[in-house]
Design an enzyme around this catalytic site. Structure first.
Site, PDB file in Angstrom:
ATOM      1  N   HIS A  54     -13.137  17.038  42.668  1.00  0.00           N
ATOM      2  CA  HIS A  54     -13.285  18.399  42.132  1.00  0.00           C
ATOM      3  C   HIS A  54     -13.954  19.342  43.152  1.00  0.00           C
ATOM      4  O   HIS A  54     -15.024  19.894  42.894  1.00  0.00           O
ATOM      5  CB  HIS A  54     -14.071  18.386  40.807  1.00  0.00           C
ATOM      6  CG  HIS A  54     -13.796  19.591  39.951  1.00  0.00           C
ATOM      7  ND1 HIS A  54     -13.762  19.561  38.578  1.00  0.00           N
ATOM      8  CD2 HIS A  54     -13.514  20.877  40.273  1.00  0.00           C
ATOM      9  CE1 HIS A  54     -13.503  20.773  38.106  1.00  0.00           C
ATOM     10  NE2 HIS A  54     -13.346  21.585  39.126  1.00  0.00           N
ATOM     11  N   ARG A  77      -7.336  21.210  35.460  1.00  0.00           N
ATOM     12  CA  ARG A  77      -8.221  20.357  34.677  1.00  0.00           C
ATOM     13  C   ARG A  77      -7.507  19.038  34.406  1.00  0.00           C
ATOM     14  O   ARG A  77      -6.318  19.015  34.076  1.00  0.00           O
ATOM     15  CB  ARG A  77      -8.578  21.010  33.339  1.00  0.00           C
ATOM     16  CG  ARG A  77      -9.614  22.130  33.434  1.00  0.00           C
ATOM     17  CD  ARG A  77     -10.990  21.621  33.868  1.00  0.00           C
ATOM     18  NE  ARG A  77     -12.001  22.667  33.890  1.00  0.00           N
ATOM     19  CZ  ARG A  77     -12.377  23.329  34.977  1.00  0.00           C
ATOM     20  NH1 ARG A  77     -11.824  23.072  36.148  1.00  0.00           N
ATOM     21  NH2 ARG A  77     -13.337  24.232  34.899  1.00  0.00           N
ATOM     22  N   GLU A  86     -15.358  13.345  34.634  1.00  0.00           N
ATOM     23  CA  GLU A  86     -15.928  13.590  35.968  1.00  0.00           C
ATOM     24  C   GLU A  86     -17.419  13.311  35.936  1.00  0.00           C
ATOM     25  O   GLU A  86     -18.102  13.824  35.040  1.00  0.00           O
ATOM     26  CB  GLU A  86     -15.652  15.043  36.381  1.00  0.00           C
ATOM     27  CG  GLU A  86     -14.158  15.297  36.541  1.00  0.00           C
ATOM     28  CD  GLU A  86     -13.810  16.733  36.930  1.00  0.00           C
ATOM     29  OE1 GLU A  86     -14.720  17.578  37.046  1.00  0.00           O
ATOM     30  OE2 GLU A  86     -12.626  17.007  37.117  1.00  0.00           O
TER      31      GLU A  86
HETATM   32  C1  DGY Z   1     -13.775  26.355  37.894  1.00  0.00           C
HETATM   33  O1  DGY Z   1     -13.586  27.471  38.323  1.00  0.00           O
HETATM   34  O2  DGY Z   1     -14.063  26.152  36.722  1.00  0.00           O
HETATM   35  C2  DGY Z   1     -13.662  25.252  38.877  1.00  0.00           C
HETATM   36  O3  DGY Z   1     -13.454  24.044  38.281  1.00  0.00           O
HETATM   37  C3  DGY Z   1     -14.856  25.238  39.818  1.00  0.00           C
HETATM   38  O4  DGY Z   1     -15.965  24.704  39.225  1.00  0.00           O
END
Ligand code: DGY
Length: 320
Positions: free
Chosen positions: A283, A235, A264
């Site tokens: 992402h 993240r 994002e």
């Molecule tokens: C998650 O698993 O949260 C990833 O960011 C994929 O969306």
């Protein structure tokens, strides 16, 4: 009785087909705002949260009269107020079926950075290859280097397996020590400080929590080797973005491979977009046909389990 299900942004049709056999579906074309969801939520039985940007807030949850499950299509659930859901007896679930795919992407970034794949591709496409110069785009070996994995959960372990295949020296840091994996994959548990100062590749595979927000800032980036690369497939908010831009501009580190961002989509005027020593992807670490099918099916199955009165397989909360 026909159940009403909302999907917050398109998922693979395999998941949609499972749900549409038994439920009435509304699929948003893009992640909706909280206000757009508010208009729909009162009589919804299940919410499938496709991405990490829709905010599933207490206000929204408190307005959901019939909601039984919030199924995240992914493993990060920091955008869902789990406490508010638990208080109302609503399950929150995830889809832990993406680890191998995300670990592959971490290695795609590592290899592209180390071997100048993107720069060399641009050079070819711009028709610049006119001399057979054997010293262009000299990169770095990945084999036999040191990788430091921050967070040895499901994804971190898959990254370690791949690193073992590359004969790397593998360090890790986690709040829990995993002795079985240390033995199996020849990993060394280290402090965060040692991991940062000793690694050629620092890979972040941590969840976003109160403890991990801003974990990597100026001090941490300055403690990395000048030849090291930072990879983030977890993240964006785990890294202080301004500090990272400074570190890349001032060559505190050699470069970065980043799939996740503090915001994002990333604002188009963000200074990181101008830098040469960074590879950015929007992402997409779990975006393969196989993985997206597994995620869609898993999220849909969790919803159907709960609507059928069963317990879900991958809950993150406990409903008494
Ligand atoms: C998650 O698993 O949260 C990833 O960011 C994929 O969306």
């Amino acid at each position: 009785m026909v159940y009403k299900v909302i999907i917050t942004a398109p998922i693979r049709e395999e998941g949609v087909k499972l749900l549409e056999k038994e439920t009435e579906l509304k699929i948003f074309p893009y992640p909706p705002t909280e206000d757009a969801l508010m208009k729909e939520i009162s009589d919804v039985d299940a919410l499938l949260v496709t991405t990490n940007v829709e905010k599933i807030t207490k206000r929204l949850i408190d307005n959901a009269q019939k909601l039984k499950i919030i199924a995240r299509h992914g493993v990060g659930y920091e955008n869902v107020d789990v406490n508010a859901a638990t208080k109302k007896g609503i399950w929150v679930t995830v889809t832990p079926v993406l680890s191998e795919t995300v670990a592959d992407h971490a290695f795609a970034l590592i290899l592209c950075l180390s071997r100048n794949v993107c720069k060399a591709n641009n050079y070819m496409k711009n028709k610049k290859w006119v001399i057979r110069d054997p010293l262009i785009f000299i990169g770095n070996d990945v084999s036999n280097k040191t990788i430091g994995i921050l967070g040895l959960g499901r994804i971190g372990s898959c990254i370690a397996e791949r690193a073992k295949g590359f004969n790397m020296n593998i360090l890790y840091n986690d709040i829990v020590r995993k002795k079985d994996l240390e033995e199996k994959l020849n990993l060394k548990f280290t402090s965060l400080e040692d991991l940062l100062s000793e690694s050629d590749y620092v890979v972040i595979s941590l969840p976003l929590t109160q403890q991990t927000i801003g974990l990597i800032g100026e001090k941490e980036l300055k403690s990395m080797k000048r030849t090291a690369f930072l990879i983030n497939i977890a993240r964006g908010a785990i890294v202080d973005h301004n500090a990272l831009v400074k570190a890349l501009k001032e060559s505190w580190i050699a470069g970065a491979g980043i799939d996740v961002f503090y915001k994002e989509p990333l604002p188009i005027d963000d200074p990181i977009l101008e830098l040469d020593n960074v590879i950015l992807t929007p992402h997409i670490a779990s975006n393969t046909v196989e993985c997206r099918k597994r995620m869609a099916i898993t999220a849909a199955e969790e919803i159907l389990r709960v609507l059928h009165g069963e317990e879900p397989k991958y809950p993150v909360n406990k409903i008494s």
